[in-house]
Write an enzyme that holds these catalytic residues in place. Structure first.
Site, mmCIF file in Angstrom:
data_model
loop_
_atom_site.group_PDB
_atom_site.id
_atom_site.type_symbol
_atom_site.label_atom_id
_atom_site.label_comp_id
_atom_site.label_asym_id
_atom_site.label_seq_id
_atom_site.Cartn_x
_atom_site.Cartn_y
_atom_site.Cartn_z
ATOM 1 N N TYR A 152 -5.314 37.609 6.385
ATOM 2 C CA TYR A 152 -6.000 36.860 5.327
ATOM 3 C C TYR A 152 -5.065 35.848 4.658
ATOM 4 C CZ TYR A 152 -10.453 39.374 4.982
ATOM 5 O OH TYR A 152 -11.705 39.871 5.214
ATOM 6 N N LYS A 191 -4.179 49.233 15.311
ATOM 7 C CA LYS A 191 -4.402 48.892 16.717
ATOM 8 C C LYS A 191 -3.025 48.890 17.373
ATOM 9 C CE LYS A 191 -7.049 47.598 20.121
ATOM 10 N NZ LYS A 191 -8.020 48.520 20.752
ATOM 11 N N ASP A 224 -10.838 50.597 16.886
ATOM 12 C CA ASP A 224 -12.092 50.621 17.666
ATOM 13 C C ASP A 224 -12.667 52.036 17.684
ATOM 14 O OD1 ASP A 224 -9.849 51.342 19.159
ATOM 15 O OD2 ASP A 224 -10.530 50.422 21.026
ATOM 16 N N ASP A 278 -11.712 45.410 5.774
ATOM 17 C CA ASP A 278 -12.901 44.600 5.477
ATOM 18 C C ASP A 278 -14.047 45.030 6.376
ATOM 19 O OD1 ASP A 278 -14.493 42.437 4.500
ATOM 20 O OD2 ASP A 278 -14.052 41.377 6.371
ATOM 21 N N ASP A 326 -17.633 47.677 5.450
ATOM 22 C CA ASP A 326 -19.053 47.318 5.596
ATOM 23 C C ASP A 326 -19.783 48.385 6.409
ATOM 24 O OD1 ASP A 326 -18.718 44.892 4.248
ATOM 25 O OD2 ASP A 326 -19.998 43.798 5.660
HETATM 26 C C1 IPM Z 1 -15.034 41.628 0.957
HETATM 27 C C2 IPM Z 1 -15.586 40.307 1.403
HETATM 28 C C3 IPM Z 1 -14.496 39.261 1.302
HETATM 29 C C4 IPM Z 1 -13.372 39.691 2.208
HETATM 30 C C5 IPM Z 1 -14.961 37.843 1.650
HETATM 31 C C6 IPM Z 1 -16.138 37.411 0.825
HETATM 32 C C7 IPM Z 1 -13.835 36.857 1.542
HETATM 33 O O1 IPM Z 1 -16.118 40.408 2.665
HETATM 34 O O2 IPM Z 1 -14.556 41.736 -0.198
HETATM 35 O O3 IPM Z 1 -15.084 42.575 1.736
HETATM 36 O O4 IPM Z 1 -13.401 39.430 3.413
HETATM 37 O O5 IPM Z 1 -12.427 40.300 1.708
HETATM 38 MG MG MG Z 2 -16.161 42.373 3.423
#
Ligand code: IPM
Ligand code: MG
Length: 379
Positions: free
Chosen positions: A149, A200, A232, A256, A260
């Protein structure tokens, strides 16, 4: 006590959920005798519109003065065509780096009330749960201010060579890895005493470095069981046997993605709160802390009273716990959320997939938040 809180509502559903988190904090403040002073700041798309910059210097300066920061969400289709550095998401990265909040805590668990919103079958949940219950409870500790990042990136010919190449770099130093692992180990000590490093290491040199450092540190945390898993495999295990995880420590990018995935098996991304923590800055009393729901700006439902305010409200609870050590206040907010879920109120995103929830009532943002505030007053 008095606390100053930087408030960054941002874009999309950010402002509507943020205002509900503020109400929850104010209610908790009234109840337990604390004063929260909010300093509203602009960042993200709205800041681009008014200043041309996703993160105006004044916003970061002001945020640095405060005791903690509460953020709604940033971004939306309006700003999607802007160049990388001018996008609303830059504001998030700039705040994270500028405040030095290197450890991002993303708890994900399956509340019994939301079982029917979870896409996994009971047998999948039960098989990996130590007590044979159809649930899981994990904490992702994501490194937040390093790695790909923030690494060097670019394109051949400064973007003027469309047939050339583009690159991003994953680079971590020892100190960055050690400090986030320490947060992970300390969290594991207060939980089920299990830490999984996700990397990884079969391919990436940076991952091999993470693994070596973890192996060294594990010696000092003999009470914690340390495991290693390729990312993975972890992605697969999360939907195959989520109950095996307690604390998962991983890099910025892997965290990240995995968070999700973890949110979906918790019922909805609309439920997940997060805390990003750093050191105590010089001249400050509390560690740097930034709190935000992980769901993002959801422009498609913005302003329609559809957003789930619970992730933002739970993020406020995390602020009370991690920044200010206000444990009973944090627990009271969480208990209020549980009560409201018990009573059957659901925003659309957490409604049962199969229509089994007999006492379920679908409500909007406002009604959901009002019920939480009322429950909090009566806590
Ligand atoms: C998160 C989001 C952010 C990230 C984006 C919006 C930049 O997806 O906080 O998980 O990738 O960190
Ligand atoms: Mg995210």
């Amino acid at each position: 006590m008095n606390y100053s809180i930087a408030l960054v509502p941002g874009d999309g559903i950010g402002p509507e959920v943020c205002s509900k988190a503020v109400e929850a904090l104010e209610t908790a403040g009234d109840k337990y005798g604390h004063i929260f002073n909010f300093v509203e700041l602009e960042a993200g798309g709205c800041a681009i519109d008014s200043t041309g910059e996703p993160l105006p210097a004044a916003t970061l300066d002001a945020a640095r003065q405060c005791d903690a920061l509460l953020l709604g969400a940033v971004g939306g289709p309006k700003w999607e065509t802007l160049h990388g550095d001018k996008r609303p998401e830059r504001a998030l990265l700039g705040l994270r780096a500028g405040l030095g909040v290197f450890a991002n805590l993303r708890p994900a668990s399956l509340l019994p009330q939301l079982k029917d919103a979870c896409p996994l079958k009971d047998e999948v949940l039960i098989a990996s749960n130590e007590q044979g219950k159809a649930t899981f409870d994990l904490l992702i500790v994501r490194e937040l201010t390093g790695g790909i990042y923030f690494g060097e990136r670019g394109r051949d010919g400064d973007g003027k060579a469309p047939d050339g190449s583009a690159y991003d770099t994953e680079r971590y130093n020892r100190a960055e890895i050690e400090r986030v692992l320490r947060v992970g180990y300390d969290a594991a000590r207060k939980r089920r005493k299990k830490l999984t490093l996700v990397d990884k290491a079969n391919v990436l040199e940076s991952s091999r470095f993470w693994r070596e450092i973890t192996q060294e540190m594990a010696v000092g945390y003999k009470d914690i069981e340390t495991n290693y898993l390729y990312v993975d495999n972890c992605a697969m295990q999360l939907v195959r046997a989520p109950g095996q995880f307690d604390v998962v420590v991983t890099s910025n990018l892997f965290g990240d993605i995995l968070s999700d995935e973890a949110s979906v098996i918790s019922g909805s991304i609309g439920m997940l709160a997060s805390a990003s923590i750093g050191e105590i800055p010089t001249g400050h009393k509390y560690p740097a802390g930034m709190y935000e729901p992980i769901h993002g700006s959801a422009p498609d439902i913005a302003g329609r009273d559809l957003a789930n305010p619970l992730a933002a409200i739970l993020s406020a609870a995390m602020m009370l716990r991690y920044s200010f050590g206000l444990l009973k206040e944090a627990a009271a907010i969480e208990a209020a959320v549980t009560k409201v879920l018990d009573s059957g109120l659901r925003t659309k995103d957490i409604a049962s997939r199969v229509k089994t929830g007999a006492n379920e009532k679908i409500v909007g943002t406002k009604e959901m938040a009002a019920a939480v505030i009322k429950a909090l007053e009566n806590e």
